[in-house]
Design a protein around this motif. Structure first.
Motif, mmCIF file in Angstrom:
data_model
loop_
_atom_site.group_PDB
_atom_site.id
_atom_site.type_symbol
_atom_site.label_atom_id
_atom_site.label_comp_id
_atom_site.label_asym_id
_atom_site.label_seq_id
_atom_site.Cartn_x
_atom_site.Cartn_y
_atom_site.Cartn_z
ATOM 1 N N PHE A 64 0.862 -1.193 0.000
ATOM 2 C CA PHE A 64 0.000 0.000 0.000
ATOM 3 C C PHE A 64 0.893 1.236 0.000
ATOM 4 N N CYS A 124 0.896 5.325 0.408
ATOM 5 C CA CYS A 124 0.104 6.483 0.825
ATOM 6 C C CYS A 124 1.029 7.695 0.903
ATOM 7 N N GLY A 171 -6.761 1.315 3.426
ATOM 8 C CA GLY A 171 -5.643 2.013 4.079
ATOM 9 C C GLY A 171 -5.259 1.499 5.442
ATOM 10 N N GLU A 172 -5.892 0.406 5.891
ATOM 11 C CA GLU A 172 -5.486 -0.158 7.181
ATOM 12 C C GLU A 172 -4.243 -1.018 6.966
ATOM 13 N N ALA A 173 -3.210 -0.753 7.771
ATOM 14 C CA ALA A 173 -1.923 -1.427 7.578
ATOM 15 C C ALA A 173 -2.062 -2.947 7.569
ATOM 16 N N LYS A 174 -2.969 -3.473 8.391
ATOM 17 C CA LYS A 174 -3.050 -4.934 8.533
ATOM 18 C C LYS A 174 -3.558 -5.655 7.282
ATOM 19 N N TYR A 177 -2.226 -5.315 4.384
ATOM 20 C CA TYR A 177 -1.105 -5.391 3.436
ATOM 21 C C TYR A 177 0.115 -6.027 4.109
ATOM 22 N N ASP A 178 1.073 -6.451 3.298
ATOM 23 C CA ASP A 178 2.344 -6.933 3.848
ATOM 24 C C ASP A 178 3.237 -5.756 4.210
ATOM 25 N N ILE A 179 3.189 -4.728 3.379
ATOM 26 C CA ILE A 179 4.008 -3.543 3.645
ATOM 27 C C ILE A 179 3.271 -2.299 3.144
ATOM 28 N N SER A 180 3.311 -1.254 3.947
ATOM 29 C CA SER A 180 2.749 0.040 3.545
ATOM 30 C C SER A 180 3.865 1.069 3.636
ATOM 31 N N LEU A 181 3.941 1.914 2.628
ATOM 32 C CA LEU A 181 5.004 2.933 2.605
ATOM 33 C C LEU A 181 4.399 4.309 2.372
ATOM 34 N N ASN A 182 4.924 5.284 3.075
ATOM 35 C CA ASN A 182 4.521 6.675 2.897
ATOM 36 C C ASN A 182 5.520 7.322 1.937
ATOM 37 N N ILE A 218 13.279 -0.174 -1.756
ATOM 38 C CA ILE A 218 12.862 -1.014 -0.624
ATOM 39 C C ILE A 218 12.084 -2.236 -1.138
ATOM 40 N N CYS A 225 2.216 -4.905 12.465
ATOM 41 C CA CYS A 225 0.936 -5.569 12.705
ATOM 42 C C CYS A 225 1.062 -7.033 12.307
ATOM 43 N N ASP A 248 5.690 5.990 8.446
ATOM 44 C CA ASP A 248 6.507 5.970 7.225
ATOM 45 C C ASP A 248 6.463 4.591 6.591
ATOM 46 N N SER A 255 4.789 0.467 7.367
ATOM 47 C CA SER A 255 4.063 -0.516 8.176
ATOM 48 C C SER A 255 4.394 -1.896 7.633
ATOM 49 N N ASN A 291 3.721 -6.208 8.064
ATOM 50 C CA ASN A 291 2.943 -7.305 8.608
ATOM 51 C C ASN A 291 3.919 -8.434 8.955
#
Lengths: 197, 197
Positions: free
Chosen positions: A119, A121, A166-169, A171-176, A188, B121, B172, B174, B176
């Motif tokens: 994800f 954002c 948009g909830e982190a859980k 996805y495996d990885i979320s990056l801003n 990354i 998470c 920055d 997240s 899992n």
């Protein structure tokens, strides 16, 4: 865990599409974005612009229809597009290693354990600046354009996946991308994918 | 972007604390977790177990008190602990490069641009298994323990930061830990921190 597919969900203006394309190029694998729209258009007969809108955003008329007490449910154009889109994404993922941008591909492929669900954002200021840079000025302010897109994309995701956007859980990885930077996001993700082999 | 501090927010049972400790060790910098509780205990006179609970979880009596119409607001123990905790975290971050686990450190340090804000998470099954492995069996089921902790931690975060717990855009990065793996999370964060230099 050896990943074969990368799905990229992204906020409008976060640079998720740019990251997906750059990542795919660096990995030497295809990136599916507007290509999915082309395939849906070919199979459904709908216009590409219509699919781009209905295949990721939900209309208020569609939602309000569902909540009317006397509503007799029949497949809407949104449902038809979603069904064709789902089949196309499943076929692509079966066929080859690739990056897929948007279109709830993370949810469509959630049964597979070789999918890296990403994800992207960003903060509203960076997004506003980016959509003017990439898509140009429009009659509506960048802030209004972001708000409208977020609202429809969130509703679409919630309606078809029953999960919160948009909830982190999810996805495996979320990056801003606003704080981490577009190029760093690519690096990354490249390293995670490569190191999984 | 050159990072000096890493804050780790984490779901109960996600292994966030373990990741923080391993990451700090690999980077050769200190990790603040229970050490913050020790410092708050020293300054406030409250017992460590009490601080561990009140410094990260909100009690229903505290919340219901705030919503009573005849409630005359005075600083609660939660507020006193939060104020002391905030000062300690600001002091630590000024002093040295480090990892800080939990305690809304991401929010307390949100004005700084040298903080890598991380959220860890995991899926409920992995978390349930992990809390039994790490903390042992208790009278309540692992699922109930997770639900109770999530609820109180979410409420604490919302109350003191006015942001939603676990939303990707507040961080920055997240990760899992259930799908990515604890060791991989450490490696990914290590590389991001090192590459920022």
């Amino acid at each position: 865990m050896s990943y074969k597919i990368i799905t990229i969900s992204r906020e409008f203006g976060s640079g998720g599409r740019t990251i997906g394309k750059a990542l795919a190029e660096k990995l030497g694998i295809p990136c599916y974005d507007s290509e999915i729209i082309d395939k849906v258009a070919e199979k459904s007969g709908f216009a590409k612009e219509y699919i781009a809108d209905k295949g990721e955003y939900i209309s208020t008329s569609h939602l309000s229809g569902l909540f009317r007490s006397n509503y007799y449910y029949k497949s809407s154009n949104e449902d038809i597009i979603r069904d064709i889109q789902t089949k196309i994404i499943l076929d692509i993922a079966d066929k080859e290693s690739c990056v897929i941008v948007g279109r709830c591909a993370d949810y469509i492929l959630h049964d597979r354990d070789d999918v890296l669900k990403v994800f992207i954002c960003s903060d509203k200021e960076s997004r506003a600046k980016r959509i003017v840079d990439v898509y140009g000025e429009k009659e509506d302010s960048p802030e209004k354009r972001i708000k409208d897109k977020d609202k429809k994309r969130e509703a679409y995701y919630k309606f078809y996946t029953d999960m919160s956007w948009g909830e982190a859980k999810n996805y495996d990885i979320s990056l801003n991308s606003g704080t981490v930077g577009i190029d760093n996001c690519v690096d990354i993700l490249y390293n995670i994918f490569r190191n999984s082999k």
